[in-house]
Enzyme design. Structure first.
Site, short mmCIF file in Angstrom:
data_model
loop_
_atom_site.label_atom_id
_atom_site.label_comp_id
_atom_site.label_asym_id
_atom_site.label_seq_id
_atom_site.Cartn_x
_atom_site.Cartn_y
_atom_site.Cartn_z
CG ASP A 1 4.78 7.53 -42.89
OD1 ASP A 1 5.12 8.60 -42.33
OD2 ASP A 1 4.80 6.44 -42.31
N GLY B 1 7.86 0.52 -44.80
CA GLY B 1 7.22 -0.13 -45.94
C GLY B 1 7.03 -1.62 -45.86
CG ASP C 1 2.74 -1.87 -37.86
OD1 ASP C 1 2.17 -2.15 -36.80
OD2 ASP C 1 3.93 -2.15 -38.10
CE LYS D 1 2.11 -1.53 -33.91
NZ LYS D 1 3.54 -1.12 -33.91
#
Length: 324
Positions: A81, A53, A122, A162
């Site tokens: 998620d 988080g 990410d 990413k």
């Protein structure tokens, strides 16, 4: 490695605990925001692969906390998620698979029929140490994040994810250029120079004319005419724009601790880490083997040799014998 030695080695790891971030990765998005000014004035954001988080914290810090209480309800931030994470004020959690269309529909429902203004991710696969394979899996994860973004991102929106700098970087860049007018690869100083990790920053989202959002990983199965990389004798050279963050702190440098330094525990431990299921299963299985004791007694060996005993393997007492 001791606790303080890790703090000395990684300045961002230490600062994350001191400033209340759940992971050092928060500084990577903070540096992207400082460089590209992505979050100003936004009210709808999606954080993919969000656990634990830290990026959701950054979104809330810039979009939710600065507003007066009566205006905070206008801000909608959703963290997606498969793993759970501890609550964050101003952030709604959704435990779902980002590769499913139902997840995209749930996100749009959360926004009341509107779409997100920014999507960040990410997420990264568990490293195997095989760099080519890790880079490939990371690229597939980026395509999954991009795929769902084509469903949930509004016109003119931004995307940050990413990426591993490897042989597929130019192909992924070409994919992104289909949907964004401005795309570059960004290297924050919080990301170690020795790491192939970087981040794509894509702005000004725009669906191509006639394009129907779909899963980009399997797109070529149903739409072979939309292949991005066709085999050619002389494929064109793709130059990927690269931007590096200039900061005073170096993630590869070791920093001394002051005399008044006090160690602090990480802000948030994983709640439902993927390895917990494995630990639970292996705790009920005995995977240990009893050791084999080998005796070295020359006198005993000579007596057995004279008696015509052939030593073939060990038993519980040290030897298992077969007679010639």
């Amino acid at each position: 490695m001791g606790r303080t030695s890790k703090d000395k080695r990684d300045i961002f790891y230490r600062l994350a605990k001191e400033q209340g971030w759940r992971a050092r990765s928060a500084f990577k998005l903070l540096q992207a925001e400082e460089t590209f000014h992505l979050l100003g004035g936004l009210t709808r954001a999606v954080d993919l692969c969000a656990a634990p988080g830290s990026w959701s914290q950054v979104l809330a810090k810039h979009m939710y906390e600065p507003l007066p209480l009566e205006e905070r309800e206008k801000v909608k931030i959703i963290a997606v998620d498969l793993q759970g994470m501890a609550p964050i004020e101003g952030v709604t959690q959704l435990r779902a698979d980002i590769s499913k269309e139902s997840t995209a529909e749930a996100i749009i429902d959360f926004f009341g029929g509107e779409k997100a203004q920014i999507v960040v991710s990410d997420g990264a696969p568990d490293s195997t140490g095989m760099h080519d394979f890790d880079a490939y899996v990371q690229g597939e994860l980026l395509l999954s994040a991009l795929s769902i973004s084509t469903f949930i991102l509004e016109e003119g929106g931004s995307f940050v994810s990413k990426i591993y700098r490897a042989d597929r970087t130019s192909r992924l860049y070409t994919h992104l250029k289909r949907f964004f007018k401005d795309v570059c690869v960004f290297k924050p100083s919080a990301s170690r120079n020795s790491s192939i990790e970087a981040f794509v920053v894509a702005r000004q989202f725009c669906l191509p004319e006639g394009y129907k959002p779909c899963n980009l990983i399997t797109e070529w199965h149903e739409h072979p005419d939309s292949w991005v990389c066709r085999k050619k004798e002389n494929p064109p050279v793709v130059h990927v724009p690269f931007v590096a963050y200039k900061g005073d702190l170096d993630s590869d440098r070791t920093y001394d601790l002051g005399e008044d330094y006090v160690y602090k525990e990480p802000v948030q431990q994983p709640l439902t880490a993927a390895y917990q299921d494995i630990l639970k299963k292996t705790s009920q299985v005995n995977i240990k083997y009893e050791g084999i004791r080998v005796m070295h007694d020359e006198e005993l060996f000579k007596e057995w040799y004279k008696a015509g005993v052939c030593l073939s393997s060990c038993d519980n007492n040290g030897y298992k014998n077969t007679t010639n």
